[in-house]
Design a protein around this motif. Structure first.
Motif, PDB file in Angstrom:
ATOM      1  N   ILE A 108      -4.115  -1.386  -8.318  1.00 42.45           N
ATOM      2  CA  ILE A 108      -5.298  -1.094  -7.515  1.00 42.45           C
ATOM      3  C   ILE A 108      -6.247  -0.230  -8.338  1.00 42.45           C
ATOM      4  O   ILE A 108      -5.852   0.815  -8.858  1.00 42.45           O
ATOM      5  CB  ILE A 108      -4.919  -0.343  -6.223  1.00 42.45           C
ATOM      6  N   ARG A 120       1.732  -4.114  -7.563  1.00 43.80           N
ATOM      7  CA  ARG A 120       0.300  -4.261  -7.307  1.00 43.80           C
ATOM      8  C   ARG A 120      -0.463  -3.231  -8.128  1.00 43.80           C
ATOM      9  O   ARG A 120      -0.034  -2.071  -8.242  1.00 43.80           O
ATOM     10  CB  ARG A 120      -0.008  -4.066  -5.822  1.00 43.80           C
ATOM     11  N   GLU A 160       0.842  -1.184   0.000  1.00 46.36           N
ATOM     12  CA  GLU A 160       0.000   0.000   0.000  1.00 46.36           C
ATOM     13  C   GLU A 160       0.883   1.241   0.000  1.00 46.36           C
ATOM     14  O   GLU A 160       1.990   1.224   0.544  1.00 46.36           O
ATOM     15  CB  GLU A 160      -0.894   0.031   1.252  1.00 46.36           C
ATOM     16  N   THR A 220       2.264   4.774   1.302  1.00 49.08           N
ATOM     17  CA  THR A 220       2.281   5.499   2.561  1.00 49.08           C
ATOM     18  C   THR A 220       1.410   6.746   2.409  1.00 49.08           C
ATOM     19  O   THR A 220       0.967   7.091   1.305  1.00 49.08           O
ATOM     20  CB  THR A 220       3.707   5.914   2.937  1.00 49.08           C
ATOM     21  N   ALA A 234       0.587   8.468  -1.098  1.00 49.75           N
ATOM     22  CA  ALA A 234      -0.801   8.620  -1.538  1.00 49.75           C
ATOM     23  C   ALA A 234      -1.123  10.081  -1.831  1.00 49.75           C
ATOM     24  O   ALA A 234      -1.846  10.384  -2.792  1.00 49.75           O
ATOM     25  CB  ALA A 234      -1.741   8.063  -0.472  1.00 49.75           C
ATOM     26  N   ARG A 290      -4.027   2.483  -9.889  1.00 48.99           N
ATOM     27  CA  ARG A 290      -2.876   2.899  -9.078  1.00 48.99           C
ATOM     28  C   ARG A 290      -1.866   1.759  -9.087  1.00 48.99           C
ATOM     29  O   ARG A 290      -2.140   0.660  -8.604  1.00 48.99           O
ATOM     30  CB  ARG A 290      -3.318   3.239  -7.661  1.00 48.99           C
TER      31      ARG A 290
END
Length: 210
Positions: free
Chosen positions: A153, A151, A31, A33, A37, A161
């Motif tokens: 998203i 990844r 994910e 941070t 983001a 993303r």
């Protein structure tokens, strides 16, 4: 910074970009941070390159938002034929082994930036979670360290993303600060190329219709 030093660092990124299940599974979910983001929400990609504790290799985190369907971005990221358009200095991409169900493959990359430099051969296995992400790790070749994960998203607005992290070490001794500086710059170029090719493929599909 000499042209040769810069070129050698670029080869490390070029070998690592496109495509270790065990390494990825041991890590927490990938994910961004809060700072990453925030940069992505402002329409900017991010690239962070830091040294490993022993200084032997670089740790890379990168991300970008792309206004294209996730299956299109996935196609661009995983297609050997498109890999030289993304990775600086990549001359060839070849699939050596492939799982019939598409869960993994082993690829060979051959890279060279300028004629005076030797080619670098990289062999790595990629384990796939189709159109969601993948993890890769070195299985042979010249790179001393090569492992990471990506990844994809889907955001509420439909953008994709793309987040990645990994470790890479070229088979050459380079000053750490020089390596990180050039690696960061070329990673930015690679993300821009990924976005460009994804948008082009998405536009092509729209023109060709259903």
């Amino acid at each position: 910074m000499t042209r040769r030093a810069a070129a050698l660092v670029l080869l490390a990124w070029a070998a690592a970009l496109p495509c270790g299940a065990a390494w990825a599974q041991a890590a927490p979910p990938l994910e961004p941070t809060s700072a990453e983001a925030a940069a992505l929400d402002q329409g900017r990609g991010f690239v962070e390159v830091t040294p490993d504790p022993d200084g032997a290799s670089g740790f890379i985190r990168a991300g970008i938002d792309i206004a294209a369907p996730r299956e299109v971005v996935w196609r661009v990221m995983t297609d050997c034929a498109l890999a030289p358009r993304i990775s600086v200095g990549l001359k060839s991409c070849r699939v050596l082994q492939r799982d019939p169900q598409g869960r993994w493959d082993v690829r060979e990359h051959v890279s060279r930036l300028i004629p005076v430099l030797p080619q670098i051969r990289t062999e790595f296995r990629t384990d796939y979670a189709p159109i969601e992400g993948f993890a890769y790790r070195r299985t042979g070749g010249d790179m001393k360290v090569l492992e990471g994960r990506w990844r994809l998203i889907v955001l509420p607005g439909g953008q994709v993303r793309v987040i990645s992290e990994g470790r890479a070490q070229a088979p050459f001794v380079l000053p750490g600060a020089v390596a990180r500086l050039v690696l960061r710059r070329e990673a930015v170029m690679a993300l821009a190329a990924l976005k460009r090719e994804s948008l082009a493929l998405a536009a092509q599909r729209v023109k060709s219709g259903p």
